[in-house]
Every structure is written in C-alpha cells, then in structure tokens.
Scaffold this motif. Structure first.
Motif, PDB file in Angstrom:
ATOM      1  N   LYS A 102      -4.184   7.688  -0.248  1.00  0.00           N
ATOM      2  CA  LYS A 102      -4.001   6.530   0.621  1.00  0.00           C
ATOM      3  C   LYS A 102      -5.167   5.542   0.457  1.00  0.00           C
ATOM      4  N   PHE A 103      -6.354   6.082   0.400  1.00  0.00           N
ATOM      5  CA  PHE A 103      -7.529   5.242   0.181  1.00  0.00           C
ATOM      6  C   PHE A 103      -7.384   4.452  -1.118  1.00  0.00           C
ATOM      7  N   HIS A 104      -7.028   5.154  -2.187  1.00  0.00           N
ATOM      8  CA  HIS A 104      -6.885   4.480  -3.474  1.00  0.00           C
ATOM      9  C   HIS A 104      -5.730   3.485  -3.457  1.00  0.00           C
ATOM     10  N   ALA A 105      -4.629   3.858  -2.779  1.00  0.00           N
ATOM     11  CA  ALA A 105      -3.461   2.968  -2.730  1.00  0.00           C
ATOM     12  C   ALA A 105      -3.825   1.631  -2.089  1.00  0.00           C
ATOM     13  N   THR A 106      -4.636   1.676  -1.054  1.00  0.00           N
ATOM     14  CA  THR A 106      -5.066   0.437  -0.401  1.00  0.00           C
ATOM     15  C   THR A 106      -5.845  -0.437  -1.385  1.00  0.00           C
ATOM     16  N   ARG A 107      -6.720   0.198  -2.134  1.00  0.00           N
ATOM     17  CA  ARG A 107      -7.524  -0.547  -3.111  1.00  0.00           C
ATOM     18  C   ARG A 107      -6.651  -1.097  -4.241  1.00  0.00           C
ATOM     19  N   ILE A 108      -5.649  -0.312  -4.658  1.00  0.00           N
ATOM     20  CA  ILE A 108      -4.762  -0.781  -5.736  1.00  0.00           C
ATOM     21  C   ILE A 108      -3.935  -1.971  -5.255  1.00  0.00           C
ATOM     22  N   ALA A 109      -3.381  -1.835  -4.041  1.00  0.00           N
ATOM     23  CA  ALA A 109      -2.506  -2.896  -3.515  1.00  0.00           C
ATOM     24  C   ALA A 109      -3.242  -4.221  -3.397  1.00  0.00           C
ATOM     25  N   SER A 110      -4.542  -4.163  -3.176  1.00  0.00           N
ATOM     26  CA  SER A 110      -5.294  -5.422  -3.076  1.00  0.00           C
ATOM     27  C   SER A 110      -5.959  -5.793  -4.404  1.00  0.00           C
ATOM     28  N   GLY A 111      -5.583  -5.099  -5.468  1.00  0.00           N
ATOM     29  CA  GLY A 111      -6.045  -5.498  -6.795  1.00  0.00           C
ATOM     30  C   GLY A 111      -7.462  -5.056  -7.145  1.00  0.00           C
ATOM     31  N   GLN A 112      -8.060  -4.205  -6.297  1.00  0.00           N
ATOM     32  CA  GLN A 112      -9.453  -3.812  -6.556  1.00  0.00           C
ATOM     33  C   GLN A 112      -9.602  -2.605  -7.473  1.00  0.00           C
ATOM     34  N   GLN A 113      -8.491  -1.906  -7.727  1.00  0.00           N
ATOM     35  CA  GLN A 113      -8.588  -0.670  -8.504  1.00  0.00           C
ATOM     36  C   GLN A 113      -7.406  -0.600  -9.463  1.00  0.00           C
ATOM     37  N   ASP A 114      -7.668  -0.358 -10.717  1.00  0.00           N
ATOM     38  CA  ASP A 114      -6.603  -0.212 -11.710  1.00  0.00           C
ATOM     39  C   ASP A 114      -6.045   1.207 -11.630  1.00  0.00           C
ATOM     40  N   PRO A 115      -4.732   1.374 -11.322  1.00  0.00           N
ATOM     41  CA  PRO A 115      -4.196   2.725 -11.136  1.00  0.00           C
ATOM     42  C   PRO A 115      -4.207   3.582 -12.406  1.00  0.00           C
ATOM     43  N   TRP A 116      -4.083   2.966 -13.581  1.00  0.00           N
ATOM     44  CA  TRP A 116      -4.008   3.783 -14.805  1.00  0.00           C
ATOM     45  C   TRP A 116      -5.359   4.395 -15.142  1.00  0.00           C
ATOM     46  N   HIS A 117      -6.411   3.621 -14.942  1.00  0.00           N
ATOM     47  CA  HIS A 117      -7.748   4.204 -15.109  1.00  0.00           C
ATOM     48  C   HIS A 117      -7.957   5.333 -14.104  1.00  0.00           C
ATOM     49  N   THR A 171       0.846  -1.207   0.000  1.00  0.00           N
ATOM     50  CA  THR A 171       0.000   0.000   0.000  1.00  0.00           C
ATOM     51  C   THR A 171       0.875   1.248   0.000  1.00  0.00           C
ATOM     52  N   GLN A 172       1.901   1.250   0.852  1.00  0.00           N
ATOM     53  CA  GLN A 172       2.823   2.396   0.865  1.00  0.00           C
ATOM     54  C   GLN A 172       3.467   2.596  -0.498  1.00  0.00           C
ATOM     55  N   HIS A 173       3.874   1.487  -1.103  1.00  0.00           N
ATOM     56  CA  HIS A 173       4.472   1.555  -2.427  1.00  0.00           C
ATOM     57  C   HIS A 173       3.506   2.197  -3.423  1.00  0.00           C
ATOM     58  N   TRP A 174       2.272   1.757  -3.432  1.00  0.00           N
ATOM     59  CA  TRP A 174       1.304   2.286  -4.391  1.00  0.00           C
ATOM     60  C   TRP A 174       0.957   3.741  -4.107  1.00  0.00           C
ATOM     61  N   GLN A 175       1.015   4.117  -2.841  1.00  0.00           N
ATOM     62  CA  GLN A 175       0.727   5.514  -2.532  1.00  0.00           C
ATOM     63  C   GLN A 175       1.780   6.436  -3.152  1.00  0.00           C
ATOM     64  N   ARG A 176       3.048   6.067  -2.977  1.00  0.00           N
ATOM     65  CA  ARG A 176       4.119   6.863  -3.588  1.00  0.00           C
ATOM     66  C   ARG A 176       4.043   6.839  -5.102  1.00  0.00           C
ATOM     67  N   ARG A 177       3.738   5.642  -5.634  1.00  0.00           N
ATOM     68  CA  ARG A 177       3.731   5.497  -7.087  1.00  0.00           C
ATOM     69  C   ARG A 177       2.564   6.272  -7.708  1.00  0.00           C
ATOM     70  N   LEU A 178       1.431   6.229  -7.046  1.00  0.00           N
ATOM     71  CA  LEU A 178       0.250   6.959  -7.516  1.00  0.00           C
ATOM     72  C   LEU A 178       0.552   8.450  -7.544  1.00  0.00           C
ATOM     73  N   ASP A 179       1.185   8.925  -6.510  1.00  0.00           N
ATOM     74  CA  ASP A 179       1.571  10.328  -6.452  1.00  0.00           C
ATOM     75  C   ASP A 179       2.475  10.687  -7.636  1.00  0.00           C
ATOM     76  N   ALA A 180       3.475   9.841  -7.895  1.00  0.00           N
ATOM     77  CA  ALA A 180       4.400  10.103  -9.010  1.00  0.00           C
ATOM     78  C   ALA A 180       3.672  10.019 -10.350  1.00  0.00           C
ATOM     79  N   MET A 181       2.750   9.054 -10.476  1.00  0.00           N
ATOM     80  CA  MET A 181       2.000   8.904 -11.718  1.00  0.00           C
ATOM     81  C   MET A 181       1.123  10.134 -11.976  1.00  0.00           C
ATOM     82  N   LEU A 182       0.488  10.612 -10.936  1.00  0.00           N
ATOM     83  CA  LEU A 182      -0.378  11.784 -11.071  1.00  0.00           C
ATOM     84  C   LEU A 182       0.433  13.017 -11.457  1.00  0.00           C
ATOM     85  N   ARG A 183       1.572  13.161 -10.813  1.00  0.00           N
ATOM     86  CA  ARG A 183       2.470  14.277 -11.094  1.00  0.00           C
ATOM     87  C   ARG A 183       2.870  14.278 -12.577  1.00  0.00           C
TER      88      ARG A 183
END
Lengths: 324, 324
Positions: free
Chosen positions: B293-308, A263-275
């Motif tokens: 953070k909310f989205h990151a949790t969902r992404i890490a568990s495979g429930q949300q596609d980050p690119w969409h 989750t921490q990884h995706w939080q940082r990555r999401l931030d970078a992707m959005l940027r």
C-alpha cells in the motif's frame, strides 16, 4: 533490441506520434517480451494525465459502437483518444479481429486516434496485466482519453474494468435476466449505467431494476451512479452520456477520489506483478513445466502427495544453497 | 488442533461417516486454515475412485434443480453423492445460502448425501483452489459421485469445471444469444451439452447452434459431445442424461482418457498451489499488504517506478541474506 538506447529511442518516437513505434512498443508489452519491463519503465514518467474510461457489458450490448461514438465526441472536443478492446471471444467467432478492421477504416487517417484489440495472454490474471501494460504505453504516447472496452462477465474482466478511472456498465433491454445475472462485482464497479438500444421494449424495466438494486445495496459509495439511455447506432443519448462522464470526471478530480482509485489500482497491480515475477524466478529455480508434468503424473496415480511436494519445492526455491 | 494426531483423528471420523467431522474438515480447507495442508494430505490417500461431474451454466439455467435430480438418480442407483455448489452470486441476491437451505430440507436424513456451498475465497484463482480442496475432502469421505456446480461465466469457473472428470454445459432456449456468447473456453470443456427447460420455444435453434459451432470447431477431441434435452423441474430427460453420463464414464475409463485428464488437472493445480505458497512465503519475507500500500501510493503519484520496485523486492526475497 537489447541496448537500453534502443528502448529509449522507441519511447521517444512513440511520444512524438510515430504510430509504428507505438504499435511495436505495444506488441512488446502485450507479448511480455524480455524488453517489456524496460519499455514500461521508460513510459512510466509520461502517464497520469489521461482519463481512463472502462466500458463493460455482455456480448451484443453494443459496446464497440458506443466506444466509437464516444471516441468521435472526444475527437470533436479536440481530445486525443486511445482504445483498448479486450474481447476474449471464443475462437469460433473471431470477433476481435473484425472489430479492429471496422475501426481502422473509420479512423485510419486521424493521428489523434489509435485502437488496439487484445488477445488473451496466459491464464489467470494474465489478460488483466497485459491490458494494464498496453493501456500504459498508449497513455504514454500522449492520448488524452483511454477507452478500455471489455466483456463484463468474468473476474478477469472486472480486474480490467478496475484499470479505469470511470467505469460504464452497459445493459440492454430484453437480453434475458440481464441486471439480475450481472456477475458479482460488476454492479459495484459501475460509475455510470448505460441502457443502450434504449428504443427496445423493456428499457423502463431495466432502469427500475438498476434503481431497485441500488436501493437494496445501501451503497457505501459517496455517489449513486446515474443511469443514461443511449441508442449507439443512431447517436441518440451520446451527448447526455458525454455530460455524465464530464460530471463524473469533475467529481473524481475534486477531493482525492481519483488519487485514491489510482492507488488502489496500483496496489492490486503491484501484487499481480510481484506474483508473476516470483513465479518467473521460481521457474528458473526448478519449477519448470516438465518437472510439474512429471510430478502431476505421479500425483494423479496416487504415488506422490502434492502438499508434501509443494512444501519441498518451495523450500528449495527459498533455500540459500539453491541460488544460482 | 495443532497436533497431527487430532487431524488424523478428524479424517478417520469423516471417513467413518461422521458428518460433523466432515463439515469441520471442509471448513478448515475452505478457509485455508493453517491445518489445511495436513488435512488435505491425510485425505489424499483416500481419493481417486469417485466420479467427478461438473455442471456449469449461466444464472437461471436451472443448474441447482438439475443437480438435485441427478443426485436423486445416483442415490436410487445406490451411489453416494457429494455436491459442491460454487455460485459467486452478487451479494444482493444471496443465492448460495438459499440453495443450501432447499437442499438440506430434502436430503437432511440421507447419510449418503452431503452438499456444501462455497463462498468466494480471495481473488484470482483462489476460488478454484478452494473448490478443489473441498471436493477432495468430500471425495475422501467416501462419496461415489461428486457433483460440482458452477456459474459458467468466468475464467475461475472454467478452472473449476476442469476439476471434473465429466463436464455438463447447461443451455436454455430463449436466454438471448446464449450459445454465441458462451465464454471462450466453455464450449471446449463440454463433454455433454444439456438443453434445459427444453419445452421452451427455441430448443431446436439452440441445438442447431451447438451443432453448427461443433462442425466449425473441427474439434481435436476424439469424441463429439452429445446434446441432451431436459426439463429439470418435471424430471423429463433426466434418465437420458444419466445414460449419456454413463456412456461418457465408460469411454473415459476405457483407454487412458481418465488418467490423462486427471494428470492435466493436477498439473494446473500444482502450478496454482506453488504460486500460492510462493506468495505466502514472500509475504513473510516483506511483501506484506502494508508495504504494498505504501508503494502503491508512491507509484500512483509518479514518485516510484513499479518495474524497478518489483525487481528490487523480488531480488530481496530470493537473496540468501534475507532468509530468516
């Protein structure tokens, strides 16, 4: 390759073990091609199962040899392996290419092994994102273990190490003030310390220094990282290292440690992707390189205040009238 | 401090040599306070005259001592000096604070000298921007020479070195594979190579390695960087280094080398400023940490596609309906 069908087909083929499809998909995401988000999106449902191991250490620490040894061990245990080597070596040495060639020779005929060297993409943060994307495609191809090898010297490399579930920090006796001079943040990300070339004089001192820093750090972590000694060239200590990795994996999979890290990884990555995406969109709305250069010339000669300019340009991007 | 008058007053005072006003203004920009753009904007008309010298090298290369020696020399030549030390040393060592204390003791009574250590601000690129901002305020206070000291190991540090008009890269004999392992990009930014602790064994070898890499590089630069040997602790070689800096300054000020460098600097900085400001605005439009953070949790568990998700969130920021 503009039709979604072609991308679905590409991902289906790489999932079936088609190495050329895998290489093509990796190139698309590494180069940030227009198809990249679609490729990653198609790969996304197929990840989450692999163990990601980061290997970081200074140039000359023996990372490549260690990675090769670990790859062999995982293959013996019938786990498939993908390697991503990130070595932004100076253009003078061309280290990355050479490394690839050695690996290709050794594992060319093994369908359960795939290695890829990364080139540097763009500037700040670009390399970390590109590596994350390449690792994701490799994982989607069905590899059980990913080995992500980086030179542990900069912020970018720390970001890359953070892609991993387990991070090995490699130190070598007699390489100067190695432990002391570790980049801030590198000590903190280690799950396992590896003293490689442990037959050299000074291995005891390196271990003492690690222990010393650990006791100083009054770590918040629930687990003190073990120290393992190896000689990668002969294979000494590799089984002990494998065992240490196995124990760390077990610990991660117990409780919610692994989920929390990811989750921490995706939080940082999401931030970078959005940027990155925001900046891409902004460039379409007038922030192009030519304009920046024009303004930079005026700023450098004192004719234009950059803070007023930034406020003005940003306003324009967010202004409704400007949406095209 | 919300009225523009207060900021104008602060900048007037720091221009008059009020050290407390200077310290306050630097803190505002270093911490990226709301007043920061106004402070920088008020300082901007007063820059452009100072010579900015970057000093970069691995931990233990003797950068601080060298910087102190150079500062002394410039003060002897009646040029005022500002120092910005950027040393993101591990929290274990607390190097930056210690350095400050030594400097303060030595120069405390000299109004023509001011030194400041930077802490790390944020992540990727944040430190480079903060350092640029602090250097700008110091320059506006009327210092003739800025010495910007960084640990030359990461992308961030290379960005910081690029703030400078002249960059010194410090190497030390016997610190492992120092020249070979220089981070990609560090070789390329050097205007002068300094071999410090030159009385140690191996100084000749270090110089040969630099020369070797220079001949390999088939440099595009119009000028091959000189190599100067120093022993900062005794002061040996400092006059030769000062002369080398003087020659480089003369070369820069002839033709349009200096203007070209400063334009390049502003182009990168403008890009980083726009990026930061866009992200700040985007956070106001819903990209806040809690949501990520909310989205990151969902992404890490495979429930949300980050690119969409990224496409969707970005669309929302740029959509006219969302402007508030």
């Amino acid at each position: 390759m503009n039709e979604p069908g072609a991308i679905t087909d590409l991902v289906t083929r790489l999932r079936q073990g088609d190495t050329r499809a895998l290489a093509r998909a990796i190139s698309l995401v590494e180069n940030d091609a227009p198809e990249s988000p679609a490729v990653l999106s198609a790969c996304f449902p197929h990840i989450g199962r692999a163990l990601r191991i980061g290997i970081t250490g200074a140039p000359g620490a023996g990372k490549s040899t260690l990675v090769d040894r670990l790859a062999q061990q995982f293959r013996h245990a019938d786990r498939t392996v993908g390697v991503v080597a990130v070595d932004p070596t100076s253009p003078f040495t061309g280290g990355a290419l050479l490394g690839d060639r050695i690996r290709l020779r050794e594992h060319a005929s093994d369908p359960g092994f795939y290695a890829r060297s990364m080139a540097t993409r763009g500037s700040l943060g670009g390399l970390a994102l590109a590596t994350a994307d390449v690792a994701l495609v490799l994982e989607a191809s069905g590899k059980d273990v990913l080995l992500i090898e980086t030179v542990g010297v900069g912020q970018d490399e720390i970001e890359i190490a953070r892609l991993a579930d387990i991070t090995l920090v490699i130190l070598v006796p007699g390489m100067g003030d190695d432990v002391q001079s570790l980049k801030a943040g590198v000590m903190e990300i280690a799950d396992i310390f590896v003293i490689n070339k442990a037959d050299r004089e000074g291995a005891d001192r390196v271990e003492q220094e690690i222990r010393g820093l650990q006791s100083l750090a009054q770590t918040h972590e629930p687990r003190t990282p073990p120290v393992v000694r190896t000689i990668a060239t002969t294979g000494d200590g590799i089984l002990a290292l494998m065992q240490s990795i196995g124990e760390t994996e077990q610990w991660l999979r117990s409780g919610n440690h692994l989920a929390a890290r990811r989750t921490q990884h995706w939080q940082r990555r999401l931030d970078a992707m959005l940027r990155t995406e925001l900046m891409r969109r902004a460039r379409q709305n007038g922030f192009d390189t030519k304009l920046l250069k024009f303004h930079a010339t005026r700023i450098a000669s004192g004719q234009q205040d950059p803070w007023h300019l930034v406020a003005e340009l940003t306003e324009k991007v967010f202004s409704p009238d400007n949406s095209s």
